[in-house]
Design a protein around this motif. Structure first.
Motif, PDB file in Angstrom:
ATOM      1  N   ASP A 102     107.045  80.693  36.796  1.00 55.56           N
ATOM      2  CA  ASP A 102     106.494  80.767  38.131  1.00 55.56           C
ATOM      3  C   ASP A 102     105.719  82.069  38.298  1.00 55.56           C
ATOM      4  O   ASP A 102     106.290  83.154  38.159  1.00 55.56           O
ATOM      5  CB  ASP A 102     107.632  80.692  39.150  1.00 55.56           C
ATOM      6  CG  ASP A 102     107.128  80.536  40.574  1.00 55.56           C
ATOM      7  OD1 ASP A 102     106.237  81.306  40.971  1.00 55.56           O
ATOM      8  OD2 ASP A 102     107.640  79.660  41.289  1.00 55.56           O
ATOM      9  N   VAL A 104     104.660  83.604  40.945  1.00 57.14           N
ATOM     10  CA  VAL A 104     105.202  84.449  42.010  1.00 57.14           C
ATOM     11  C   VAL A 104     106.439  85.187  41.525  1.00 57.14           C
ATOM     12  O   VAL A 104     106.615  86.392  41.757  1.00 57.14           O
ATOM     13  CB  VAL A 104     105.524  83.608  43.257  1.00 57.14           C
ATOM     14  CG1 VAL A 104     106.228  84.458  44.314  1.00 57.14           C
ATOM     15  CG2 VAL A 104     104.250  82.997  43.827  1.00 57.14           C
ATOM     16  N   GLN A 107     105.574  87.987  39.232  1.00 57.27           N
ATOM     17  CA  GLN A 107     105.176  89.180  39.972  1.00 57.27           C
ATOM     18  C   GLN A 107     106.408  89.909  40.522  1.00 57.27           C
ATOM     19  O   GLN A 107     106.467  91.145  40.502  1.00 57.27           O
ATOM     20  CB  GLN A 107     104.239  88.806  41.118  1.00 57.27           C
ATOM     21  CG  GLN A 107     103.833  89.950  42.037  1.00 57.27           C
ATOM     22  CD  GLN A 107     103.053  91.042  41.318  1.00 57.27           C
ATOM     23  OE1 GLN A 107     102.528  90.833  40.230  1.00 57.27           O
ATOM     24  NE2 GLN A 107     102.978  92.215  41.940  1.00 57.27           N
ATOM     25  N   ASN A 108     107.391  89.157  40.991  1.00 56.85           N
ATOM     26  CA  ASN A 108     108.632  89.788  41.450  1.00 56.85           C
ATOM     27  C   ASN A 108     109.338  90.516  40.307  1.00 56.85           C
ATOM     28  O   ASN A 108     109.900  91.598  40.493  1.00 56.85           O
ATOM     29  CB  ASN A 108     109.566  88.741  42.057  1.00 56.85           C
ATOM     30  CG  ASN A 108     109.085  88.257  43.410  1.00 56.85           C
ATOM     31  OD1 ASN A 108     108.320  88.938  44.085  1.00 56.85           O
ATOM     32  ND2 ASN A 108     109.524  87.068  43.804  1.00 56.85           N
TER      33      ASN A 108
END
Length: 352
Positions: A102, A104, A107-108
């Motif tokens: 994923d 996102v 990025q986390n």
């Protein structure tokens, strides 16, 4: 994802300076020192609110009086306390693989890696050099302040957030002894035929139904390499093979990660170019090799820089025309763990 760097460093320094007896009275005294509010108490411990600038600023003091009494510390009741020092990012129920699948969550993962490195650096500036490192998918780093003997302070990544942990040294010593015993058990568990029983893996690794695509371009391969390096353990080895003779090998030593290019033939101008790009020629081995190292913990962009440098060097020296020409291999010194290669589209559990 918010990380309260200033607040976490302040707590680490106060914990290092505090006069710990590890009796239950320490909870009220320490909370008064740092401005925390006790929220609830039971036979297992005490919950407190820390006021840190994050979504859930909580701390938990854990009681362990029975264990401490058996260890000759009858007046001590507190085993440790831990506090959250960052927001928690969603792992979507699959923390081991989610950053791979994923964008996102990837990025986390980058933010969490950066937060861990930044906070470790700031604490080290106050408490001195750490005494223990544990890289991996959920890394940790530990300090034993030189001016104090009765406290151990550590920074951990736990389930998508950063946690500061302050531990009674009696308890820490027991945990370290247990970890050493576990390692020794793994090292002698090899069967006579040189194989390991499947039970060594079942509780640690599970195959997944969805795998990411294998990287097809050099930027994709470099991104996969950087992500894999952020999760490499201190006993893990990652190797990229280009044919039978040439390879790049990544290993972690305490607080350092090193890439070694093995059996790299030199052409006129290669040595100068490699040296100018931060590589060192190592003639101490049986075969000449080039090495490049960086400190750990590190920000995510440092892992990306090492990945780019290694691949650029391999393309220039070996040479390698296409990422598909590289074989990705990984192993650990202990049989119950192995590097996570899912960023390369490889199921580590299935292909080990």
């Amino acid at each position: 994802m918010q990380v309260d760097l200033h607040g976490a460093v302040r707590i680490a320094c106060r914990a290092a300076e505090f006069d710990w007896t590890w009796a239950s009275d320490d909870i009220e005294r320490f909370c008064a020192t740092v401005g925390w509010t006790e929220e609830s108490r039971n036979e297992y411990g005490v919950d407190a609110r820390t006021g840190l600038e994050i979504e859930d600023p909580g701390a938990l003091f854990v009681f362990g009086g029975d264990f401490l009494s058996r260890r000759g510390m009858p007046g001590q009741q507190i085993s440790e306390f831990m506090l959250t020092v960052s927001d928690q990012y969603s792992t979507d129920g699959e923390s081991r693989y989610a950053p791979t699948l994923d964008p996102v969550l990837r990025q986390n993962h980058r933010l969490l890696t950066d937060g861990f490195a930044a906070l470790a650096s700031r604490i080290a500036a106050e408490l001195g050099a750490p005494v223990y490192s544990n890289p991996g998918s959920e890394p940790s780093i530990r300090w034993r302040p030189s001016h104090k003997t009765e406290v151990v302070i550590a920074l951990h990544v736990r389930n998508g957030y950063l946690e500061l942990r302050v531990t009674n040294p009696v308890v820490q010593a027991r945990w370290d002894a247990w970890a050493a015993d576990t390692t020794e058990d793994e090292e002698i568990a090899e069967d006579e035929d040189g194989t390991w029983e499947a039970s060594h893996f079942e509780d640690f690794h599970r195959p997944i139904d969805v795998m990411p695509n294998k990287p097809r371009t050099w930027p994709e391969f470099s991104a996969a390499l950087a992500l894999t390096l952020t999760r490499l353990s201190d006993v893990g080895v990652l190797m990229l093979k280009a044919g039978d003779q040439n390879s790049a090998e990544f290993r972690l030593a305490p607080f350092t990660i090193t890439c070694r290019l093995k059996r790299a033939p030199l052409r006129p101008g290669d040595a100068e170019a490699m040296t100018n790009n931060g590589w060192s020629l190592d003639r101490d081995k049986a075969v000449d090799s080039w090495t490049r190292s960086m400190q750990w913990p590190a920000a995510y962009h440092d892992f990306e820089a090492l990945a780019d440098a290694a691949l650029n060097a391999m393309r220039n020296l070996f040479p390698v025309a296409d990422p598909a020409d590289l074989q990705v291999r990984g192993w650990d010194d202990y049989p119950s763990t192995h590097p996570d290669l899912t960023a390369f589209g490889i199921c580590s559990y299935c292909d080990r």
